[in-house]
Design a protein around this motif. Structure first.
Motif, short mmCIF file in Angstrom:
data_model
loop_
_atom_site.label_atom_id
_atom_site.label_comp_id
_atom_site.label_asym_id
_atom_site.label_seq_id
_atom_site.Cartn_x
_atom_site.Cartn_y
_atom_site.Cartn_z
N ILE A 149 0.83 -1.21 0.00
CA ILE A 149 0.00 0.00 0.00
C ILE A 149 0.86 1.26 0.00
N MET A 150 1.97 1.25 0.75
CA MET A 150 2.85 2.42 0.76
C MET A 150 3.55 2.61 -0.58
N LYS A 170 0.87 4.16 -2.88
CA LYS A 170 0.50 5.54 -2.55
C LYS A 170 1.65 6.51 -2.79
N ASN A 211 2.10 8.60 -8.48
CA ASN A 211 1.19 9.33 -7.58
C ASN A 211 1.81 10.55 -6.91
N GLN A 257 0.14 14.02 -6.74
CA GLN A 257 -0.94 14.26 -5.78
C GLN A 257 -0.45 14.97 -4.52
N SER A 277 -9.66 12.31 -0.89
CA SER A 277 -8.41 11.55 -0.89
C SER A 277 -7.98 11.24 0.54
N ARG A 278 -7.58 10.01 0.76
CA ARG A 278 -7.17 9.58 2.08
C ARG A 278 -5.66 9.75 2.22
N THR A 279 -5.22 10.15 3.41
CA THR A 279 -3.79 10.32 3.64
C THR A 279 -3.12 8.95 3.70
N LEU A 280 -1.80 8.96 3.62
CA LEU A 280 -1.05 7.71 3.68
C LEU A 280 -1.30 6.99 5.00
N ALA A 340 -4.56 5.12 5.05
CA ALA A 340 -4.49 3.87 4.28
C ALA A 340 -3.76 2.79 5.08
#
Length: 466
Positions: free
Chosen positions: A125-126, A129, A134, A137, A246-249, A252
């Motif tokens: 996931i990291m 993102k 990306n 963003q 948008s969700r922050t890291l 997530a």
């Protein structure tokens, strides 16, 4: 007769040991030369601990490209040439997760079973993102955050460059990756955060290895940082960004963590905090220090910034990905600073014996590679002690490829997932500082501190920009 009965098993054992030894020698299964001490458990720990990076290089010169150091009950086998590097990065018989699990537990209290269950999922996931595709963003928010922090500095004065970088970079990173407003605005609280993170960061290596009761101040700071996340974790989870969708890291990451455990969300917050701050600030410092100490490079960069953004004014400039692509010299300077101030060692654990050159490295050894010394090998980098950002013109950065044998971000399956974010963040920081201020160093370029084999090399002493 009794003596003979006692002697027989001993003789058999000795004879058997000799036979096995000779058989292994005949098969070519010999271990690398080993540096140890007459005190069995401590081994070379005292000498290694006093100056680990110097110890590593002296051992390489004395013993050759593959050697083992016995220290504090551990066997660390170092590799310094192509075959060993290839094994380190590609062999299925060496494991990153097993090498780092104990330090992760000691520094963030993440239990072994939780770590092994979640690590690969979190890495994926990291990596997604924070991947190159990306980064755009984050660019706009990073620029806005840097402008906000730089406005608080005033228009002129002198300060310690290392302090300036941390003062600017810490809140920008936390507000971008964690939650806008998570970083303190109260001056007293800001000072408290800096002190606790500094204590935690500087003692990280020792905290990863030693019982906490040896390190009271470090333990106190670790608990303070954990409490910060325990207090804010619910707010972090429900926070909505300015864009609204948008969700922050960190959100997530917490989504994945809480599928397995709700108890350890603050622990992963702390681990991610250290990972995002510990190396970015020193590299930003060193890049600026190198640029300011090389007038020709500094002048060229200023001319290039002016050609892209015009003459510095009061308005807040915007920086896009396309703008950054026109400022490749700054990125080269960052990578060259990373090369010269790379981590002392990165590590894997040998889970099944591996053969390197004509040596067999047994299971249980920690297999170690030193980016610090690898980057100083003239075989891979000409004039390795010189700051030569132009060497990076040969790297295919458009295809996200670094120079051969550049290992500052690790390699293999678990290469640093945040490398592209870090490079973009540092580049934006340097562009804005050099655009907004006329800077010069009042002190000579400081020496590096090479006491720790882990993490980047902090400066020894102050560098005062004007």
């Amino acid at each position: 007769m009794e003596d003979m009965e006692l002697f027989s098993p001993i003789a058999v054992a000795v004879l058997g040991g000799c036979t096995i030894f000779l058989f292994l020698q005949w098969k070519g299964l010999r271990r690398p030369p080993c540096i140890q001490c007459w005190i069995p458990w401590i081994g070379a720990g005292f000498d290694f601990g006093k100056a680990p990076l110097e110890f590593i290089e002296k051992a390489r010169i004395k013993c050759g490209p593959v050697f083992t150091i016995c220290a504090m009950g551990k066997r660390m086998t170092f590799v310094t040439e192509e075959e060993g590097i290839d094994t380190f990065l590609k062999s299925k018989n060496v494991d990153f997760e097993q090498a780092v699990q104990d330090p992760v537990y000691h520094t963030a209290w993440i239990p072994k079973n939780i770590f092994f269950t979640l690590h690969e999922k979190l890495y994926v996931i990291m990596k997604g993102k924070l991947g190159m595709a990306n980064i755009h963003q984050f660019t706009e928010q990073l620029v806005e955050e840097f402008h906000e922090q730089l406005e608080n500095l005033g228009s002129h004065g002198t300060t310690d460059l290392n302090d300036l970088v941390r003062y600017v970079l810490y809140p920008v990173t936390i507000n971008t990756l964690f939650k806008k407003g998570l970083f303190f605005t109260n001056e007293k609280k800001v000072k408290e955060f800096y002190q606790h993170f500094k204590t935690y960061d500087e003692g990280f290596e020792y905290g990863s290895q030693l019982p906490e009761w040896f390190l009271r101040n470090w333990s106190k700071s670790k608990r303070w940082l954990l409490a910060l996340f325990q207090t804010n974790v619910q707010e972090i989870k429900t926070h909505k960004s300015a864009k609204g969708n948008s969700r922050t890291l960190i959100q997530a990451v917490l989504d994945i963590v809480e599928m397995e455990t709700h108890e350890h969300s603050p622990n992963y917050g702390l681990a991610m905090l250290w990972a995002s701050l510990a190396n970015a600030a020193p590299i930003t410092f060193w890049t600026l220090a190198f640029i300011l100490s090389h007038p020709d490079i500094h002048k060229t960069i200023l001319e290039r910034i002016s050609s892209v953004f015009g003459t510095a004014g009061k308005d807040k400039m915007k920086v896009s990905e396309e703008d950054l692509k026109q400022l490749l010299l700054i990125k080269w300077c960052i990578l060259e600073a990373i090369r010269l101030r790379a981590p002392g060692v990165i590590t894997r654990k040998v889970v099944k014996p591996v053969t390197i050159l004509n040596y067999t490295v047994p299971s249980g050894d920690l297999l170690m590679l030193s980016p610090f010394w690898l980057h100083r090998n003239p075989k891979y980098f000409s004039e390795p002690e010189l700051f030569k950002p132009e060497r990076w013109e040969k790297a295919n950065l458009e295809k996200h490829a670094f120079l051969d044998c550049f290992m500052a971000f690790g390699g293999g399956k678990f290469q640093c997932p945040g490398r592209w974010f870090a490079l973009a963040e540092i580049q934006i920081c340097i562009v804005l500082i050099l655009y907004k201020y006329e800077c010069s160093l009042l002190d000579p370029l400081p020496k590096q501190v090479c006491l720790s084999p882990f993490g980047g090399c902090p400066p020894a002493g102050r560098a005062m920009p004007n």
